[in-house]
Write a protein that holds these residues in place. Structure first.
Motif, PDB file in Angstrom:
ATOM      1  N   ILE A 102     -13.547  84.497   4.502  1.00  0.00           N
ATOM      2  CA  ILE A 102     -13.550  83.865   3.178  1.00  0.00           C
ATOM      3  C   ILE A 102     -12.455  84.499   2.313  1.00  0.00           C
ATOM      4  CG2 ILE A 102     -14.878  83.589   1.042  1.00  0.00           C
ATOM      5  CD1 ILE A 102     -17.333  83.152   2.735  1.00  0.00           C
ATOM      6  N   ALA A 103     -11.657  83.654   1.704  1.00  0.00           N
ATOM      7  CA  ALA A 103     -10.531  84.108   0.888  1.00  0.00           C
ATOM      8  C   ALA A 103     -11.014  84.858  -0.353  1.00  0.00           C
ATOM      9  CB  ALA A 103      -9.681  82.907   0.463  1.00  0.00           C
ATOM     10  N   LYS A 104     -10.164  85.769  -0.830  1.00  0.00           N
ATOM     11  CA  LYS A 104     -10.493  86.546  -2.029  1.00  0.00           C
ATOM     12  C   LYS A 104     -10.716  85.614  -3.230  1.00  0.00           C
ATOM     13  CE  LYS A 104      -8.471  90.585  -2.874  1.00  0.00           C
ATOM     14  NZ  LYS A 104      -7.483  91.597  -3.292  1.00  0.00           N
ATOM     15  N   SER A 105      -9.959  84.538  -3.305  1.00  0.00           N
ATOM     16  CA  SER A 105     -10.120  83.601  -4.418  1.00  0.00           C
ATOM     17  C   SER A 105     -11.492  82.908  -4.353  1.00  0.00           C
ATOM     18  CB  SER A 105      -9.003  82.562  -4.420  1.00  0.00           C
ATOM     19  OG  SER A 105      -9.007  81.820  -3.205  1.00  0.00           O
ATOM     20  N   THR A 106     -11.964  82.623  -3.164  1.00  0.00           N
ATOM     21  CA  THR A 106     -13.288  82.015  -3.006  1.00  0.00           C
ATOM     22  C   THR A 106     -14.366  83.005  -3.425  1.00  0.00           C
ATOM     23  OG1 THR A 106     -12.488  80.632  -1.196  1.00  0.00           O
ATOM     24  CG2 THR A 106     -14.876  80.930  -1.365  1.00  0.00           C
ATOM     25  N   LYS A 107     -14.211  84.258  -3.027  1.00  0.00           N
ATOM     26  CA  LYS A 107     -15.170  85.296  -3.409  1.00  0.00           C
ATOM     27  C   LYS A 107     -15.202  85.432  -4.937  1.00  0.00           C
ATOM     28  CE  LYS A 107     -16.360  90.121  -2.512  1.00  0.00           C
ATOM     29  NZ  LYS A 107     -15.991  91.347  -1.812  1.00  0.00           N
ATOM     30  N   SER A 108     -14.037  85.407  -5.564  1.00  0.00           N
ATOM     31  CA  SER A 108     -13.968  85.486  -7.023  1.00  0.00           C
ATOM     32  C   SER A 108     -14.677  84.306  -7.674  1.00  0.00           C
ATOM     33  CB  SER A 108     -12.510  85.532  -7.492  1.00  0.00           C
ATOM     34  OG  SER A 108     -11.906  86.719  -7.075  1.00  0.00           O
ATOM     35  N   HIS A 109     -14.515  83.117  -7.083  1.00  0.00           N
ATOM     36  CA  HIS A 109     -15.189  81.935  -7.624  1.00  0.00           C
ATOM     37  C   HIS A 109     -16.709  82.070  -7.502  1.00  0.00           C
ATOM     38  CE1 HIS A 109     -16.020  77.834  -8.754  1.00  0.00           C
ATOM     39  NE2 HIS A 109     -16.748  77.712  -7.667  1.00  0.00           N
ATOM     40  N   LEU A 110     -17.178  82.579  -6.379  1.00  0.00           N
ATOM     41  CA  LEU A 110     -18.616  82.786  -6.192  1.00  0.00           C
ATOM     42  C   LEU A 110     -19.156  83.718  -7.267  1.00  0.00           C
ATOM     43  CD1 LEU A 110     -18.670  83.316  -2.314  1.00  0.00           C
ATOM     44  CD2 LEU A 110     -19.365  81.253  -3.553  1.00  0.00           C
ATOM     45  N   MET A 111     -18.414  84.798  -7.535  1.00  0.00           N
ATOM     46  CA  MET A 111     -18.832  85.761  -8.561  1.00  0.00           C
ATOM     47  C   MET A 111     -18.830  85.106  -9.948  1.00  0.00           C
ATOM     48  SD  MET A 111     -19.288  88.438  -6.741  1.00  0.00           S
ATOM     49  CE  MET A 111     -18.729  89.183  -5.231  1.00  0.00           C
ATOM     50  N   ARG A 112     -17.848  84.259 -10.184  1.00  0.00           N
ATOM     51  CA  ARG A 112     -17.743  83.597 -11.493  1.00  0.00           C
ATOM     52  C   ARG A 112     -18.944  82.692 -11.744  1.00  0.00           C
ATOM     53  NH1 ARG A 112     -13.207  79.244 -13.518  1.00  0.00           N
ATOM     54  NH2 ARG A 112     -14.056  79.033 -15.601  1.00  0.00           N
ATOM     55  N   VAL A 113     -19.334  81.918 -10.740  1.00  0.00           N
ATOM     56  CA  VAL A 113     -20.486  81.022 -10.899  1.00  0.00           C
ATOM     57  C   VAL A 113     -21.741  81.834 -11.199  1.00  0.00           C
ATOM     58  CG1 VAL A 113     -21.982  79.375  -9.695  1.00  0.00           C
ATOM     59  CG2 VAL A 113     -19.502  79.182  -9.479  1.00  0.00           C
TER      60      VAL A 113
END
Length: 118
Positions: A58-69
């Motif tokens: 999983i890309a770092k940007s996807t992980k960041s999005h998960l955290m944002r939600v």
């Protein structure tokens, strides 16, 4: 500090306890990857870099999005700590607003998922 900045540099906005909305919390917890993150935070705060996902591709940007939600729904707190960030579960706020919800969701996760997350 400039008056135009709504929160200190490095800080991210978090909804107040009274602003937590059930549908947003349920949406945030409905995704298996986000639920995996929350399951890790049950034991206590973690450095964001140490919080892992079961899929290492999983890309770092996807992980960041998960955290944002999760943060925007009020499920987690994401705060600066030195050069990194610390994640913590907002259990007290969630239990206050929606008693028993978090425990019910975490206990209903398939046992295989729970084993991978601990």
């Amino acid at each position: 500090m400039s008056e135009n900045i709504p929160f200190p540099v490095g800080e991210l906005p978090h909804p107040a306890r009274e602003e937590l909305i059930l549908s947003q919390v349920l949406f945030a917890l409905s995704d298996p990857a986000r639920l995996a993150i929350v399951s890790q935070l049950v034991e206590g705060p973690l450095d964001m870099a140490r919080c892992y996902l079961t899929d290492p591709t999983i890309a770092k940007s996807t992980k960041s999005h998960l955290m944002r939600v999760l943060r925007e729904a009020g499920v987690i707190r994401n705060e600066p700590k030195g050069r990194g960030r610390t994640l913590s579960l907002r259990r007290e706020d969630l239990d206050y607003r929606f008693p028993g919800l978090l425990d019910a969701i975490l206990s209903s996760a398939p046992s295989g998922e729970r084993l991978e997350l601990t």
